[in-house]
Design an enzyme around this catalytic site. Structure first.
Site, short mmCIF file in Angstrom:
data_model
loop_
_atom_site.label_atom_id
_atom_site.label_comp_id
_atom_site.label_asym_id
_atom_site.label_seq_id
_atom_site.Cartn_x
_atom_site.Cartn_y
_atom_site.Cartn_z
N HIS A 20 77.01 15.65 68.96
CA HIS A 20 76.36 14.89 67.90
C HIS A 20 77.12 13.61 67.60
O HIS A 20 78.31 13.63 67.33
CB HIS A 20 76.27 15.76 66.64
N HIS A 98 75.37 -8.90 70.11
CA HIS A 98 75.62 -8.54 71.51
C HIS A 98 77.12 -8.31 71.73
O HIS A 98 77.50 -7.41 72.48
CB HIS A 98 75.10 -9.64 72.44
#
Length: 131
Positions: A20, A98
């Protein structure tokens, strides 16, 4: 033989090992991958395999709780973002720069390199749980 469509052994092993919150990056042919991060290189030639085909196949095996994409994707390659939202309609999306996306690559369990030549065709899939 497996029943699901994903045949690549390395990619299947990584997905099976995710916990997870772990991150799996799927990137275009030009995404820089840190040397210490596991690289699963699927690229054969220009646009083979495509980013979309790779994401679609990964989603057959991976539960995703959140998606991280670069802000630049919406500006430069909006069709990439639209396709991701179509494939993951009920999943929250978070936009980051980015530069931040590239930094996250160092903390990802693996980066999958596709043959995609579309700019900013990169995504970070954050693993959810199946229960």
């Amino acid at each position: 033989m497996k029943k699901t469509p994903l045949l690549n052994i390395a990619l299947s092993e990584v997905i099976a090992s995710l916990g997870h919150g772990d991150m799996l990056v799927i990137g275009d042919a030009g995404l820089p991958i840190p040397p210490e991060t596991l690289r699963i290189d699927l690229a054969l030639t220009k646009n083979i395999p495509s980013f979309t085909d790779t994401v679609r196949t990964v989603l057959e095996e991976m539960r995703v709780e959140k998606v991280l994409v670069a802000r630049e994707t919406a500006q430069v390659s909006p069709q990439v973002l639209a396709e991701l939202k179509r494939l993951l309609p009920d999943t929250p999306f978070e936009e980051i720069s980015h530069s931040e996306l590239k930094e996250h690559c160092a903390r990802a369990r693996a980066v999958v390199r596709t043959g995609e030549f579309t700019p900013y065709a990169n995504v970070i899939l954050v693993a959810g749980v199946v229960f």
